[in-house]
Design an enzyme around this catalytic site. Structure first.
Site, PDB file in Angstrom:
ATOM      1  N   ASP A  19       8.003   8.314  38.841  1.00 26.07           N
ATOM      2  CA  ASP A  19       7.897   6.858  39.025  1.00 26.07           C
ATOM      3  C   ASP A  19       8.286   6.473  40.451  1.00 26.07           C
ATOM      4  O   ASP A  19       7.654   5.607  41.074  1.00 26.07           O
ATOM      5  CB  ASP A  19       8.713   6.059  37.989  1.00 26.07           C
ATOM      6  CG  ASP A  19      10.006   6.728  37.592  1.00 26.07           C
ATOM      7  OD1 ASP A  19      10.159   7.935  37.844  1.00 26.07           O
ATOM      8  OD2 ASP A  19      10.894   6.050  37.051  1.00 26.07           O
ATOM      9  N   ASP A  46      -3.282  12.550  36.756  1.00 24.65           N
ATOM     10  CA  ASP A  46      -4.442  11.711  36.469  1.00 24.65           C
ATOM     11  C   ASP A  46      -4.192  10.303  36.999  1.00 24.65           C
ATOM     12  O   ASP A  46      -5.015   9.719  37.720  1.00 24.65           O
ATOM     13  CB  ASP A  46      -4.654  11.693  34.943  1.00 24.65           C
ATOM     14  CG  ASP A  46      -6.004  11.129  34.558  1.00 24.65           C
ATOM     15  OD1 ASP A  46      -6.811  10.866  35.466  1.00 24.65           O
ATOM     16  OD2 ASP A  46      -6.252  10.945  33.356  1.00 24.65           O
ATOM     17  N   TYR A  50      -3.156  16.545  27.569  1.00 24.15           N
ATOM     18  CA  TYR A  50      -4.608  16.731  27.554  1.00 24.15           C
ATOM     19  C   TYR A  50      -5.042  17.908  26.690  1.00 24.15           C
ATOM     20  O   TYR A  50      -6.242  18.118  26.504  1.00 24.15           O
ATOM     21  CB  TYR A  50      -5.149  16.892  28.971  1.00 24.15           C
ATOM     22  CG  TYR A  50      -5.102  15.593  29.715  1.00 24.15           C
ATOM     23  CD1 TYR A  50      -3.877  15.073  30.103  1.00 24.15           C
ATOM     24  CD2 TYR A  50      -6.242  14.875  29.987  1.00 24.15           C
ATOM     25  CE1 TYR A  50      -3.799  13.866  30.764  1.00 24.15           C
ATOM     26  CE2 TYR A  50      -6.176  13.664  30.645  1.00 24.15           C
ATOM     27  CZ  TYR A  50      -4.952  13.162  31.035  1.00 24.15           C
ATOM     28  OH  TYR A  50      -4.875  11.967  31.680  1.00 24.15           O
ATOM     29  N   LYS A  86       8.739  14.001  35.513  1.00 24.34           N
ATOM     30  CA  LYS A  86       9.634  13.091  34.783  1.00 24.34           C
ATOM     31  C   LYS A  86      10.727  13.951  34.132  1.00 24.34           C
ATOM     32  O   LYS A  86      11.095  13.753  32.971  1.00 24.34           O
ATOM     33  CB  LYS A  86       8.802  12.310  33.747  1.00 24.34           C
ATOM     34  CG  LYS A  86       9.501  11.112  33.164  1.00 24.34           C
ATOM     35  CD  LYS A  86       9.720   9.988  34.146  1.00 24.34           C
ATOM     36  CE  LYS A  86      10.544   8.866  33.544  1.00 24.34           C
ATOM     37  NZ  LYS A  86      11.030   7.895  34.547  1.00 24.34           N
TER      38      LYS A  86
END
Ligand code: NAD
Length: 486
Positions: free
Chosen positions: A215, A239, A135, A182
């Site tokens: 995930d 988000d 972002y 991640k």
């Protein structure tokens, strides 16, 4: 946390109505707050669509910035960037200008809103880093066919968000904080949040701290949402995850959020301006009303906050819903608002308020963060080239160029996979090559002059667009290897 009062002792709030459904939901929330005893003085300001259309590239005029600087608290509707105007989102501009680095998104099951998860006691909070990551919007077309977006994650940014997540957990009497990353793939960037989380967690022994791969977190959230308490995560992951979690309890119409920083706090719904339903008087104002409840708690108006929350729950218990919840017998936005006002002072049955106390903001100095390594060594550099030749041709040309250099070509990768020396991968190559040069003497510290010299000779044969040094900090390799590289 900053707040200021006017002469009558009322807290001054910068009030931005926003775009699309903004005016409808914001006026509903404001009317309800005004019906309580909360001492608030609204200072209306503008941002978003209209401001862009007047030619302001940021979507946020100086008067609005000044108002927020002065007041430190903002209550805002959703903002839109109209097509063809402005480069950046006005929301992102506001978050960055005021370094509201934490986005807090609570999700709690509402007993009268029936969803596939009803009865599971979902009560969790996503704490999303709000200014860094992809972002930051640092993007380039490296070639006409290759886009780049830099994912910058900093130690300071990670420390701020992780500490805030633990402080928030304490303020709400919560017992568990998950850090979702991640880091298994992005070992350095996402890994920095994991590493920081692990070191900060030891300062909060009363809270259970767990790392979870993002995930798997998404998967577990759908299977066992009741297992989660607080989840701290990076901007992009947060988000996506927070939209998922709002879906668990009835959708965007029920999801409030707070953007918190040292200098300012902004309260808004998670949802956007919903142009598809704007102006029809059918929108669900609950999310923004609950954002108002978060704001009232933030400024210490606890009684008014509890009163509004209870009234919303009571109204829902009466079966009064907008059409996003129940199409049959749905009420309009204004009817829903009237019902909430009428129900102020009434207590819902199936709800126990959380005992909360004001959150302690992590004390982090406002100075340039300089993370020092005891030792540092440059092992070489990567240079990104544009070329229509194949890997073998480029490799032999580059090898030739390094004959008299202190550096040698270690490998070339294409889309992240090593293609030179050839290891037999079926890589679908494009005209964008990352060429890795390392010191011929592996114990040496590569000098910038060596890099400049080699880059100069390379420039005569290739178009290049990006250079990155390969560092070793405190004896640890501080760059990733490409697939197939050792
Ligand atoms: P959106 O959240 O506006 O709408 C998604 C869907 O949810 C739509 O079908 C909408 O009708 C529905 N919805 C949203 N809020 C609702 C509510 N309160 N009650 C009932 N239904 C509701 O997302 P979008 O369509 O992707 O975005 C529209 C615009 O909003 C875009 O310009 C986007 O950039 C902007 N946006 C702003 C913010 C913000 O200001 N914080 C956040 C997200 C999107």
């Amino acid at each position: 946390m900053k707040t200021i009062k006017d002469k009558q002792g009322k807290t001054i709030i910068t009030y931005i109505e926003g775009d699309g459904i903004g005016p409808e939901v914001m006026s509903a929330a404001r009317k309800i707050i005004d019906e309580t005893n909360a001492k608030i003085s609204w200072e209306p300001c503008v941002a978003g669509k209209k401001v862009f259309e007047q030619g302001n590239q940021s979507g946020v005029p100086q008067e609005t910035i000044d108002s927020i600087k002065k007041n430190g608290v903002v209550f805002k509707g959703p903002l839109e960037t109209p097509v063809g105007f402005g480069q950046n989102s006005a929301n992102v501009t506001l978050r960055k200008l005021f370094e509201t680095y934490a986005n807090i998104r609570p999700v709690r099951e509402l007993p009268s809103v029936i969803t596939p998860f009803s009865g599971r006691n979902i009560d969790l909070v996503i704490v999303r880093e709000n200014v860094e990551d992809l972002y930051a919007g640092i993007e380039y077309m490296q070639t006409p066919g290759v886009a780049e977006s830099l994912k910058l994650i900093t130690r300071k940014g990670c420390e701020k968000i992780v500490r805030l997540a633990f402080e928030f957990a304490i303020s709400e009497g919560r017992k568990k904080v998950h850090c979702a990353t991640k880091a298994n793939i992005m070992k350095l960037s996402e890994g920095l949040l994991k590493k920081t989380f692990e070191s900060v967690a030891s300062r909060y022994p009363e809270i259970e701290a767990k790392h979870i791969i993002i995930d798997n977190c998404a998967h577990q959230l759908v299977r066992f949402p009741e297992e989660f308490d607080v989840i701290v995560t990076t901007n992009m992951n947060g988000d996506i995850l927070s939209d998922l979690t709002s879906g668990l309890i009835g959708g965007l119409g029920f999801a409030p959020s707070a953007n918190i920083g040292k200098e300012a706090a902004m309260f808004e719904a998670v949802h956007g301006s919903a142009p598809d339903i704007a102006g029809k008087n059918i929108v669900n104002p609950t999310a923004v009303i609950l954002a108002g409840v978060m704001m009232l708690r933030h400024i210490g108006e606890l009684e008014a906050a509890d009163q509004i929350q209870q009234s919303i729950l009571f109204t829902l218990e009466q079966g009064i819903y907008t059409s996003d919840v129940n199409k049959t017998n749905a009420v309009s936005t204004t009817e829903f608002t009237k019902a909430v006002i009428n129900n102020l002072g009434k207590k819902p049955k199936g709800w126990v308020d959380r005992e909360t106390k004001q959150m302690r903001m992590p004390e982090i100095k406002n100075e340039i963060a300089f993370v020092k390594a005891q030792t540092r060594r440059c092992l070489g550099f990567d240079i990104f080239l544009e070329s229509g030749s194949n890997a073998a041709e480029i490799g032999s040309m580059l090898k030739e160029m390094t004959k008299d250099s202190a550096l040698t070509l270690k490998m070339i990768s294409n889309r992240g996979t090593k293609v030179y020396p050839d290891m037999g991968a079926y890589t679908d190559c494009i005209d964008h090559w990352r060429c890795r040069f390392v010191a011929k003497d592996p114990s040496s510290n590569v000098q910038s002059d060596d890099i400049t010299e080699l880059t100069k000779s390379l420039s005569s044969k290739f178009e290049w667009m990006h250079i990155e040094k390969l560092w070793e900090f405190d004896g640890e390799r501080s760059f990733s290897l490409s697939q197939g590289e050792d």
